[in-house]
Design a protein around this motif. Structure first.
Motif, PDB file in Angstrom:
ATOM      1  N   GLN A   5       0.836  -1.200   0.000  1.00 49.61           N
ATOM      2  CA  GLN A   5       0.000   0.000   0.000  1.00 49.61           C
ATOM      3  C   GLN A   5       0.876   1.257   0.000  1.00 49.61           C
ATOM      4  O   GLN A   5       2.020   1.226   0.450  1.00 49.61           O
ATOM      5  CB  GLN A   5      -0.876   0.033   1.256  1.00 49.61           C
ATOM      6  CG  GLN A   5      -1.871  -1.082   1.361  1.00 49.61           C
ATOM      7  CD  GLN A   5      -2.507  -1.105   2.738  1.00 49.61           C
ATOM      8  OE1 GLN A   5      -1.880  -1.513   3.696  1.00 49.61           O
ATOM      9  NE2 GLN A   5      -3.752  -0.657   2.815  1.00 49.61           N
ATOM     10  N   LEU A   6       0.326   2.353  -0.508  1.00 51.29           N
ATOM     11  CA  LEU A   6       1.001   3.631  -0.373  1.00 51.29           C
ATOM     12  C   LEU A   6       1.022   3.997   1.105  1.00 51.29           C
ATOM     13  O   LEU A   6       0.034   3.817   1.812  1.00 51.29           O
ATOM     14  CB  LEU A   6       0.289   4.708  -1.181  1.00 51.29           C
ATOM     15  CG  LEU A   6       0.414   4.590  -2.697  1.00 51.29           C
ATOM     16  CD1 LEU A   6      -0.442   5.638  -3.379  1.00 51.29           C
ATOM     17  CD2 LEU A   6       1.848   4.709  -3.154  1.00 51.29           C
ATOM     18  N   LYS A   7       2.159   4.519   1.560  1.00 51.13           N
ATOM     19  CA  LYS A   7       2.350   4.809   2.978  1.00 51.13           C
ATOM     20  C   LYS A   7       2.258   6.309   3.228  1.00 51.13           C
ATOM     21  O   LYS A   7       2.905   7.097   2.547  1.00 51.13           O
ATOM     22  CB  LYS A   7       3.703   4.283   3.435  1.00 51.13           C
ATOM     23  CG  LYS A   7       3.821   2.783   3.294  1.00 51.13           C
ATOM     24  CD  LYS A   7       5.286   2.362   3.339  1.00 51.13           C
ATOM     25  CE  LYS A   7       5.532   1.079   2.629  1.00 51.13           C
ATOM     26  NZ  LYS A   7       5.405   1.136   1.193  1.00 51.13           N
ATOM     27  N   VAL A   8       1.457   6.660   4.239  1.00 51.52           N
ATOM     28  CA  VAL A   8       1.221   8.061   4.555  1.00 51.52           C
ATOM     29  C   VAL A   8       1.537   8.296   6.031  1.00 51.52           C
ATOM     30  O   VAL A   8       1.077   7.553   6.896  1.00 51.52           O
ATOM     31  CB  VAL A   8      -0.247   8.462   4.283  1.00 51.52           C
ATOM     32  CG1 VAL A   8      -0.480   9.930   4.600  1.00 51.52           C
ATOM     33  CG2 VAL A   8      -0.641   8.151   2.852  1.00 51.52           C
ATOM     34  N   LEU A   9       2.314   9.340   6.287  1.00 50.38           N
ATOM     35  CA  LEU A   9       2.552   9.796   7.654  1.00 50.38           C
ATOM     36  C   LEU A   9       1.746  11.067   7.839  1.00 50.38           C
ATOM     37  O   LEU A   9       1.917  12.033   7.088  1.00 50.38           O
ATOM     38  CB  LEU A   9       4.041  10.068   7.885  1.00 50.38           C
ATOM     39  CG  LEU A   9       4.418  10.666   9.237  1.00 50.38           C
ATOM     40  CD1 LEU A   9       4.003   9.756  10.395  1.00 50.38           C
ATOM     41  CD2 LEU A   9       5.910  10.951   9.298  1.00 50.38           C
ATOM     42  N   VAL A  10       0.849  11.069   8.827  1.00 55.29           N
ATOM     43  CA  VAL A  10       0.007  12.230   9.107  1.00 55.29           C
ATOM     44  C   VAL A  10       0.449  12.811  10.444  1.00 55.29           C
ATOM     45  O   VAL A  10       0.487  12.097  11.446  1.00 55.29           O
ATOM     46  CB  VAL A  10      -1.491  11.859   9.145  1.00 55.29           C
ATOM     47  CG1 VAL A  10      -2.331  13.104   9.381  1.00 55.29           C
ATOM     48  CG2 VAL A  10      -1.925  11.148   7.872  1.00 55.29           C
ATOM     49  N   VAL A  11       0.776  14.110  10.440  1.00 55.00           N
ATOM     50  CA  VAL A  11       1.270  14.777  11.642  1.00 55.00           C
ATOM     51  C   VAL A  11       0.335  15.932  11.992  1.00 55.00           C
ATOM     52  O   VAL A  11       0.136  16.844  11.182  1.00 55.00           O
ATOM     53  CB  VAL A  11       2.703  15.322  11.431  1.00 55.00           C
ATOM     54  CG1 VAL A  11       3.251  15.874  12.740  1.00 55.00           C
ATOM     55  CG2 VAL A  11       3.618  14.249  10.864  1.00 55.00           C
ATOM     56  N   ASP A  12      -0.220  15.857  13.186  1.00 54.77           N
ATOM     57  CA  ASP A  12      -1.114  16.910  13.662  1.00 54.77           C
ATOM     58  C   ASP A  12      -1.171  16.803  15.179  1.00 54.77           C
ATOM     59  O   ASP A  12      -1.182  15.692  15.710  1.00 54.77           O
ATOM     60  CB  ASP A  12      -2.510  16.744  13.057  1.00 54.77           C
ATOM     61  CG  ASP A  12      -3.356  17.996  13.169  1.00 54.77           C
ATOM     62  OD1 ASP A  12      -3.434  18.579  14.267  1.00 54.77           O
ATOM     63  OD2 ASP A  12      -3.950  18.402  12.153  1.00 54.77           O
ATOM     64  N   ASP A  13      -1.200  17.928  15.857  1.00 54.75           N
ATOM     65  CA  ASP A  13      -1.268  17.886  17.315  1.00 54.75           C
ATOM     66  C   ASP A  13      -2.684  17.619  17.824  1.00 54.75           C
ATOM     67  O   ASP A  13      -2.885  17.433  19.017  1.00 54.75           O
ATOM     68  CB  ASP A  13      -0.708  19.177  17.934  1.00 54.75           C
ATOM     69  CG  ASP A  13      -1.439  20.417  17.468  1.00 54.75           C
ATOM     70  OD1 ASP A  13      -1.870  20.461  16.300  1.00 54.75           O
ATOM     71  OD2 ASP A  13      -1.565  21.364  18.277  1.00 54.75           O
ATOM     72  N   ASP A  14      -3.652  17.561  16.933  1.00 52.32           N
ATOM     73  CA  ASP A  14      -5.040  17.288  17.311  1.00 52.32           C
ATOM     74  C   ASP A  14      -5.384  15.831  17.016  1.00 52.32           C
ATOM     75  O   ASP A  14      -5.513  15.441  15.856  1.00 52.32           O
ATOM     76  CB  ASP A  14      -5.976  18.212  16.537  1.00 52.32           C
ATOM     77  CG  ASP A  14      -7.442  17.956  16.844  1.00 52.32           C
ATOM     78  OD1 ASP A  14      -7.752  17.370  17.904  1.00 52.32           O
ATOM     79  OD2 ASP A  14      -8.293  18.332  16.014  1.00 52.32           O
ATOM     80  N   PRO A  15      -5.548  15.009  18.055  1.00 52.45           N
ATOM     81  CA  PRO A  15      -5.838  13.585  17.847  1.00 52.45           C
ATOM     82  C   PRO A  15      -7.122  13.328  17.056  1.00 52.45           C
ATOM     83  O   PRO A  15      -7.194  12.355  16.306  1.00 52.45           O
ATOM     84  CB  PRO A  15      -5.957  13.019  19.270  1.00 52.45           C
ATOM     85  CG  PRO A  15      -5.243  13.987  20.137  1.00 52.45           C
ATOM     86  CD  PRO A  15      -5.399  15.330  19.476  1.00 52.45           C
ATOM     87  N   GLN A  16      -8.110  14.194  17.192  1.00 49.46           N
ATOM     88  CA  GLN A  16      -9.355  13.978  16.448  1.00 49.46           C
ATOM     89  C   GLN A  16      -9.147  14.179  14.949  1.00 49.46           C
ATOM     90  O   GLN A  16      -9.720  13.457  14.138  1.00 49.46           O
ATOM     91  CB  GLN A  16     -10.458  14.877  16.990  1.00 49.46           C
ATOM     92  CG  GLN A  16     -10.870  14.459  18.397  1.00 49.46           C
ATOM     93  CD  GLN A  16     -11.976  15.310  18.960  1.00 49.46           C
ATOM     94  OE1 GLN A  16     -12.457  16.234  18.325  1.00 49.46           O
ATOM     95  NE2 GLN A  16     -12.393  14.991  20.174  1.00 49.46           N
TER      96      GLN A  16
END
Length: 119
Positions: free
Chosen positions: A28-39
């Motif tokens: 699968q294509l791999k995505v790293l998502v970075v955000d300080d908001d868990p929601q």
């Protein structure tokens, strides 16, 4: 209140479900998502999983830089406004490190200035 409780339970599972060993194995294509908001992380992870992406989430941009140096991601999606390091600084670090990944920046408080800086 019930919806809030369900969201809180699901956001607490975000890092529990993280399996970095599959990053090397998956097609699968791999995505790293970075955000300080868990929601926000939960919402993006659920959506991208439905589209058949392998998603790793991170609330800390500093921890994300370690992941980026250790693993190959096809995409990095990063919030702009975060406390440790903003998304534009993360974008610059990726560029300077010659990390081969496409970057998407997101923000709820956009402006022409932020757009220019990101480009």
């Amino acid at each position: 209140m019930e919806a809030s409780r369900v969201i809180d339970e699901e956001t607490s599972k975000l890092n529990e479900e993280r399996d970095l060993s599959k990053l090397s194995e998956t097609e699968q294509l791999k995505v790293l998502v970075v955000d300080d908001d868990p929601q926000t992380l939960l919402l993006l992870k659920k959506y991208l999983n439905l589209k058949n992406y392998y998603v790793i989430t991170e609330t800390s941009p500093i921890s994300a830089t370690m992941l980026l140096s250790e693993f190959k991601f096809d995409f990095l999606i990063s919030d702009i406004n975060m406390p440790e390091m903003n998304g534009l600084e993360l974008l610059l670090l990726v560029k300077e490190s010659a990390i081969d990944t496409k970057v998407i920046v997101i923000t709820a408080q956009g402006s022409d200035k932020i757009e220019e800086e990101a480009i």
